[in-house]
Design an enzyme around this catalytic site. Structure first.
Site, PDB file in Angstrom:
ATOM      1  N   LYS A 158     -35.688  18.044  46.952  1.00 26.97           N
ATOM      2  CA  LYS A 158     -36.760  19.002  47.238  1.00 26.97           C
ATOM      3  C   LYS A 158     -38.079  18.831  46.365  1.00 26.97           C
ATOM      4  O   LYS A 158     -39.170  18.960  46.904  1.00 26.97           O
ATOM      5  CB  LYS A 158     -36.012  20.235  46.872  1.00 26.97           C
ATOM      6  CG  LYS A 158     -35.321  20.896  47.847  1.00 26.97           C
ATOM      7  CD  LYS A 158     -35.193  22.336  47.457  1.00 26.97           C
ATOM      8  CE  LYS A 158     -33.942  23.142  48.336  1.00 26.97           C
ATOM      9  NZ  LYS A 158     -33.945  24.421  48.141  1.00 26.97           N
ATOM     10  N   ALA A 194     -32.833  30.471  36.386  1.00 30.31           N
ATOM     11  CA  ALA A 194     -34.269  30.186  36.162  1.00 30.31           C
ATOM     12  C   ALA A 194     -34.616  28.723  36.914  1.00 30.31           C
ATOM     13  O   ALA A 194     -35.455  27.781  36.552  1.00 30.31           O
ATOM     14  CB  ALA A 194     -34.756  29.803  34.710  1.00 30.31           C
ATOM     15  N   GLY A 241     -34.421  26.679  40.825  1.00 29.82           N
ATOM     16  CA  GLY A 241     -35.135  26.491  41.954  1.00 29.82           C
ATOM     17  C   GLY A 241     -35.159  27.753  42.740  1.00 29.82           C
ATOM     18  O   GLY A 241     -36.092  28.251  43.318  1.00 29.82           O
ATOM     19  N   ALA A 242     -33.995  28.224  42.830  1.00 26.58           N
ATOM     20  CA  ALA A 242     -33.754  29.666  43.804  1.00 26.58           C
ATOM     21  C   ALA A 242     -34.618  30.618  43.101  1.00 26.58           C
ATOM     22  O   ALA A 242     -35.210  31.532  43.614  1.00 26.58           O
ATOM     23  CB  ALA A 242     -32.158  29.856  43.894  1.00 26.58           C
ATOM     24  N   ASN A 288     -38.616  22.354  51.097  1.00 30.65           N
ATOM     25  CA  ASN A 288     -37.279  22.577  51.790  1.00 30.65           C
ATOM     26  C   ASN A 288     -37.418  22.452  53.155  1.00 30.65           C
ATOM     27  O   ASN A 288     -36.731  22.202  54.011  1.00 30.65           O
ATOM     28  CB  ASN A 288     -36.428  23.733  51.457  1.00 30.65           C
ATOM     29  CG  ASN A 288     -36.963  24.962  52.061  1.00 30.65           C
ATOM     30  OD1 ASN A 288     -38.047  25.032  52.772  1.00 30.65           O
ATOM     31  ND2 ASN A 288     -35.856  25.926  52.375  1.00 30.65           N
ATOM     32  N   ASP A 296     -37.628  29.078  51.437  1.00 31.66           N
ATOM     33  CA  ASP A 296     -36.531  29.961  50.522  1.00 31.66           C
ATOM     34  C   ASP A 296     -36.908  31.663  50.132  1.00 31.66           C
ATOM     35  O   ASP A 296     -36.236  32.287  50.195  1.00 31.66           O
ATOM     36  CB  ASP A 296     -35.989  29.334  49.310  1.00 31.66           C
ATOM     37  CG  ASP A 296     -35.144  28.191  49.779  1.00 31.66           C
ATOM     38  OD1 ASP A 296     -34.525  28.099  50.691  1.00 31.66           O
ATOM     39  OD2 ASP A 296     -35.205  27.189  48.785  1.00 31.66           O
ATOM     40  N   ILE A 352     -26.795  35.610  45.466  1.00 33.16           N
ATOM     41  CA  ILE A 352     -27.561  34.378  46.610  1.00 33.16           C
ATOM     42  C   ILE A 352     -26.322  33.317  46.631  1.00 33.16           C
ATOM     43  O   ILE A 352     -26.020  32.590  47.729  1.00 33.16           O
ATOM     44  CB  ILE A 352     -28.633  33.707  46.249  1.00 33.16           C
ATOM     45  CG1 ILE A 352     -28.561  32.680  45.034  1.00 33.16           C
ATOM     46  CG2 ILE A 352     -29.902  34.588  46.164  1.00 33.16           C
ATOM     47  CD1 ILE A 352     -29.952  31.774  45.039  1.00 33.16           C
TER      48      ILE A 352
HETATM   49  P1  ATR Z   1     -30.765  25.810  41.660  1.00 32.24           P
HETATM   50  O1  ATR Z   1     -32.143  25.041  41.541  1.00 32.24           O
HETATM   51  O2  ATR Z   1     -30.018  25.834  42.736  1.00 32.24           O
HETATM   52  O3  ATR Z   1     -31.275  27.319  41.382  1.00 32.24           O
HETATM   53  P2  ATR Z   1     -30.258  24.939  38.801  1.00 32.24           P
HETATM   54  O4  ATR Z   1     -31.384  24.282  38.595  1.00 32.24           O
HETATM   55  O5  ATR Z   1     -28.795  24.016  38.713  1.00 32.24           O
HETATM   56  O6  ATR Z   1     -29.855  25.426  40.703  1.00 32.24           O
HETATM   57  O7  ATR Z   1     -29.771  26.360  38.466  1.00 32.24           O
HETATM   58  C1  ATR Z   1     -28.581  27.138  38.077  1.00 32.24           C
HETATM   59  C2  ATR Z   1     -28.786  28.217  37.328  1.00 32.24           C
HETATM   60  O8  ATR Z   1     -27.274  28.695  37.032  1.00 32.24           O
HETATM   61  C3  ATR Z   1     -29.506  27.995  36.157  1.00 32.24           C
HETATM   62  O9  ATR Z   1     -30.184  29.088  35.767  1.00 32.24           O
HETATM   63  C4  ATR Z   1     -28.329  27.669  34.843  1.00 32.24           C
HETATM   64  O10 ATR Z   1     -28.756  27.951  33.711  1.00 32.24           O
HETATM   65  P3  ATR Z   1     -29.165  26.980  32.880  1.00 32.24           P
HETATM   66  O11 ATR Z   1     -30.675  26.978  32.954  1.00 32.24           O
HETATM   67  O12 ATR Z   1     -29.197  27.516  31.467  1.00 32.24           O
HETATM   68  O13 ATR Z   1     -28.614  25.822  33.070  1.00 32.24           O
HETATM   69  C5  ATR Z   1     -27.225  28.704  35.459  1.00 32.24           C
HETATM   70  N1  ATR Z   1     -26.130  28.575  35.058  1.00 32.24           N
HETATM   71  C6  ATR Z   1     -25.091  27.438  35.564  1.00 32.24           C
HETATM   72  N2  ATR Z   1     -24.009  27.402  34.680  1.00 32.24           N
HETATM   73  C7  ATR Z   1     -24.160  28.689  34.051  1.00 32.24           C
HETATM   74  C8  ATR Z   1     -23.311  28.952  32.702  1.00 32.24           C
HETATM   75  N3  ATR Z   1     -22.039  28.509  32.624  1.00 32.24           N
HETATM   76  N4  ATR Z   1     -23.619  30.233  32.165  1.00 32.24           N
HETATM   77  C9  ATR Z   1     -24.918  30.907  32.449  1.00 32.24           C
HETATM   78  N5  ATR Z   1     -25.898  30.258  33.350  1.00 32.24           N
HETATM   79  C10 ATR Z   1     -25.312  29.007  33.993  1.00 32.24           C
END
Ligand code: ATR
Length: 271
Positions: free
Chosen positions: A60, A124, A126-127, A81, A97, A211
């Site tokens: 993306k 925090a 992409g979503a 996307n 999105d 989501i």
């Molecule tokens: P996307 O772009 O699809 O939103 P991503 O960038 O992988 O996916 O983001 C996943 C989100 O889930 C992040 O906010 C991540 O938190 P971190 O920025 O601290 O990595 C969160 N996440 C994933 N596993 C987690 C966990 N075990 N506890 C808390 N937050 C988690």
């Protein structure tokens, strides 16, 4: 649909349903492209008659840098996307999105009023960017952003401005006065750890949106139901975000119906 890996994508099923419904002689194909091959492959595909593409992980951001034009929303989110191939080879990039997210909320809970209360966004990535962009466009006054890694939430604040960054450890208290809670993390998804949060301080008629759509009814949505909030599941965002691309490529405006939803969910093993 371009991504890596791509075999589990529900998008071919989704667009395939609409192609059949409108009797359009076209195809929507899953095309696996390795992370480093994006630019060369997309160039050759766009010269070979494709009307456009959906782009997913991990391409993306690369697509964002590669396309010739960007919509305002794609610029704000910093990712593309949806690509439309125009005559002469111009590639137009969009991000649908935010549209998918807000259309899902509005059609599921038509009574939701964006200007009446605060919103709390968990995550925090992409979503979360797409969700914040949509909430901003709707005029939500106060947006709280809560992420395990605080720096990523602060990056979002630096990008959008005027967001309230709250510590992950204080997420229960951050629910106070919130009329819309959105989980954009992967927590609660099949194979991932659970999302541990106590949501009983949300406003009485709060909307709770996850989501995550596998499972469709996450523990967060189960709690929301028990506490009398308005649960909104994640499949609707996937369905709605597909509409603008389909319309741009095939010239027909598709709708999200119960029949479509059942057809797509069958691809996840629901019947
Ligand atoms: P996307 O772009 O699809 O939103 P991503 O960038 O992988 O996916 O983001 C996943 C989100 O889930 C992040 O906010 C991540 O938190 P971190 O920025 O601290 O990595 C969160 N996440 C994933 N596993 C987690 C966990 N075990 N506890 C808390 N937050 C988690």
């Amino acid at each position: 649909m371009i991504g890596w890996p791509i075999s589990h994508s529900l998008s071919p099923r989704l667009h395939g349903f609409w192609l059949k419904q409108f009797n359009i002689d076209g195809v929507y194909l899953p095309i696996p492209i390795r992370p480093n091959d994006f630019e060369a492959k997309i160039k050759s595909l766009s010269q070979n008659g494709f009307a456009g593409f959906n782009v997913t992980v991990p391409h993306k951001e690369t697509a964002y840098k590669f396309v010739d034009t960007l919509t305002e929303t794609a610029r704000e989110i910093g990712a593309v996307n949806t690509i439309v191939c125009h005559e002469g080879g111009c590639l137009a990039g969009d991000n649908t999105d935010a549209f998918g997210f807000i259309s899902n909320i509005k059609t599921t809970v038509p009574s939701w009023k964006p200007d009446l209360s605060s919103a709390l966004v968990l995550g925090a990535g992409g979503a979360a960017r797409a969700v914040v962009s949509a909430l901003r466009a709707e005029g939500v006054d106060e947006i709280r952003i809560c992420n395990r890694t605080r720096e990523r939430a602060e990056e979002l604040e630096a990008h959008f401005g005027n967001l309230n960054v709250v510590d992950w450890d204080t997420r229960n208290d951050a629910c106070e006065g919130v009329g819309l809670l959105v989980n954009t993390t992967t927590l609660g998804m099949v194979g991932k750890p659970p999302l541990e949060i106590n949501i009983d301080q949300l406003c009485d008629d709060a909307v709770v949106n996850d989501i995550v759509y596998a499972p469709l009814e996450t523990d967060l949505l189960k709690s929301a139901k028990i506490l009398g909030y308005q649960p909104v599941d994640g499949i609707g965002m996937l369905l709605h975000q597909a509409r603008p691309g389909f319309e741009a490529w095939f010239g027909q405006r598709p709708e999200v119906t119960d029949e479509l939803c059942a057809h797509v969910l069958a691809g996840l093993g629901h019947s």
